[in-house]
Design a protein around this motif. Sequence first.
Motif, PDB file in Angstrom:
ATOM      1  N   SER A 254       0.816  -1.208   0.000  1.00 45.54           N
ATOM      2  CA  SER A 254       0.000   0.000   0.000  1.00 45.54           C
ATOM      3  C   SER A 254       0.849   1.257   0.000  1.00 45.54           C
ATOM      4  O   SER A 254       0.346   2.347  -0.267  1.00 45.54           O
ATOM      5  CB  SER A 254      -0.933   0.002   1.212  1.00 45.54           C
ATOM      6  N   SER A 255       2.147   1.126   0.308  1.00 43.23           N
ATOM      7  CA  SER A 255       3.015   2.301   0.354  1.00 43.23           C
ATOM      8  C   SER A 255       3.560   2.669  -1.014  1.00 43.23           C
ATOM      9  O   SER A 255       4.196   3.703  -1.171  1.00 43.23           O
ATOM     10  CB  SER A 255       4.183   2.059   1.311  1.00 43.23           C
ATOM     11  N   ARG A 256       3.344   1.829  -1.996  1.00 45.08           N
ATOM     12  CA  ARG A 256       3.847   2.097  -3.346  1.00 45.08           C
ATOM     13  C   ARG A 256       2.809   2.912  -4.115  1.00 45.08           C
ATOM     14  O   ARG A 256       1.666   2.499  -4.257  1.00 45.08           O
ATOM     15  CB  ARG A 256       4.154   0.791  -4.067  1.00 45.08           C
ATOM     16  N   GLN A 257       3.245   4.023  -4.633  1.00 41.41           N
ATOM     17  CA  GLN A 257       2.326   4.912  -5.334  1.00 41.41           C
ATOM     18  C   GLN A 257       2.045   4.384  -6.743  1.00 41.41           C
ATOM     19  O   GLN A 257       2.924   3.815  -7.394  1.00 41.41           O
ATOM     20  CB  GLN A 257       2.907   6.326  -5.389  1.00 41.41           C
ATOM     21  N   ILE A 258       0.838   4.603  -7.191  1.00 51.90           N
ATOM     22  CA  ILE A 258       0.382   4.114  -8.495  1.00 51.90           C
ATOM     23  C   ILE A 258       0.065   5.303  -9.392  1.00 51.90           C
ATOM     24  O   ILE A 258      -0.492   6.307  -8.936  1.00 51.90           O
ATOM     25  CB  ILE A 258      -0.848   3.199  -8.336  1.00 51.90           C
ATOM     26  N   VAL A 259       0.454   5.191 -10.653  1.00 49.18           N
ATOM     27  CA  VAL A 259       0.149   6.209 -11.656  1.00 49.18           C
ATOM     28  C   VAL A 259      -1.161   5.845 -12.338  1.00 49.18           C
ATOM     29  O   VAL A 259      -1.393   4.677 -12.687  1.00 49.18           O
ATOM     30  CB  VAL A 259       1.277   6.290 -12.698  1.00 49.18           C
ATOM     31  N   LEU A 260      -2.021   6.838 -12.513  1.00 47.09           N
ATOM     32  CA  LEU A 260      -3.268   6.668 -13.258  1.00 47.09           C
ATOM     33  C   LEU A 260      -3.234   7.575 -14.489  1.00 47.09           C
ATOM     34  O   LEU A 260      -2.949   8.773 -14.369  1.00 47.09           O
ATOM     35  CB  LEU A 260      -4.481   7.050 -12.410  1.00 47.09           C
ATOM     36  N   ILE A 261      -3.525   7.013 -15.641  1.00 49.11           N
ATOM     37  CA  ILE A 261      -3.651   7.801 -16.871  1.00 49.11           C
ATOM     38  C   ILE A 261      -5.079   7.626 -17.384  1.00 49.11           C
ATOM     39  O   ILE A 261      -5.534   6.496 -17.596  1.00 49.11           O
ATOM     40  CB  ILE A 261      -2.666   7.339 -17.965  1.00 49.11           C
ATOM     41  N   VAL A 262      -5.768   8.727 -17.547  1.00 49.70           N
ATOM     42  CA  VAL A 262      -7.126   8.702 -18.100  1.00 49.70           C
ATOM     43  C   VAL A 262      -7.094   9.437 -19.432  1.00 49.70           C
ATOM     44  O   VAL A 262      -6.730  10.623 -19.491  1.00 49.70           O
ATOM     45  CB  VAL A 262      -8.130   9.373 -17.149  1.00 49.70           C
TER      46      VAL A 262
END
Length: 383
Positions: free
Chosen positions: A305-313
């Motif tokens: 949960s500490s790893r950030q995720i990139v979102l592309i819309v």
Amino acid sequence: MDRPSYYEFFAGGGMARAGLGSGWRCLFANDFDLKKCETYRANWGGEELFPGDVRKVTTTDLPGRADLVWASFPCQDLSLAGAGAGLKGERSGTFWPFFEIVKALRKEGRHPPLLVLENVCGALTSHGGKDFTALCGALAGEGYRFGALVIDAALFVPQSRPRLFIVALHGDFVAPAELTTAEPSPLWHTRALLTAQERLPHALREKWIWWRLAAPAARNTRLADIIDDRPEGVAWHDREETQALLAKMSDLNRAKVEAAKRAGRRMVGTLYRRTRYGADGEKMQRAEARFDDLAGCLRTPAGGSSRQIVLIVEKGRVRSRLISARETARLMGLPEDYQLPRNYNEAYHLTGDGVVAPVARHIAAHILEPLLIALRGFSRAAA
């Protein structure tokens, strides 16, 4: 002015060094994490580096007399996400053996005229403010006057990362009027900082300096500028993985994604998975997104949960993946040629645990370097 010199404690990969820049000379650096020390050597060489526990450092290891000591001491026990052990904790408590070195330098007449302590803003409120009072008391006990600034890296890089910087000045030298202010600035002196300062005993408030810091130029880097379409070392999630993330969102966060779809252009955001409590008190994992042109604060990857995720819309489609190591380095203001560990977790740990380089540069340019110029002029006049 000759290049000023410094000792860097809890140096990590040398991000304070990157921020101070080539106009400064590093005389000594220390970190206990041997993996971080490997990265330090890869980028800066190992001549000044003392790898190992700060408790093993003695003044004989420190050459000359430095103009500055920079110490970004461990934050885990002071963080709001930590266990609350504060300065008595195993990690944040390493401040004390570090400060024993400062005390020993003073006995030898080699104490630095300037000292910077950097940590999370939780240091202001830890143990009801007692830990902050202890830090200030330690500085005052060794003849330092001090003030603090809360600087959000978002002013310099597209990452939300507020941090506390305590800047201390030794002796009775009066800082130039242009470097201090009688009125705290809302940009640098938050309500939490004002409250912490007001809690200090009168004797410590007498030692307080409200530092004046110039506002930086408007940030010209967007989150989208640092995100790669073809990142190295991480893969885009498949459709099922992305849908699983979306399914963990609250109505509010789903609305953010829908708004991004309606924007009519490519939208870049980030996401963290967080543990929240439902109405019945049951723990649940939630996916929380933001599309405000800022990444969330990088953290060390202790768990998934500490790893950030990139979102592309884009064009109604949502894609997701882990943020890459190189992208985290950009969020810390590090140059493209900064060498990162090959292992993803090691690289993420290194960047998530560091100081944002342009913030260190701003403090140096607008407070530390002018102070040293004034101090050297004062010393020459006194001689």
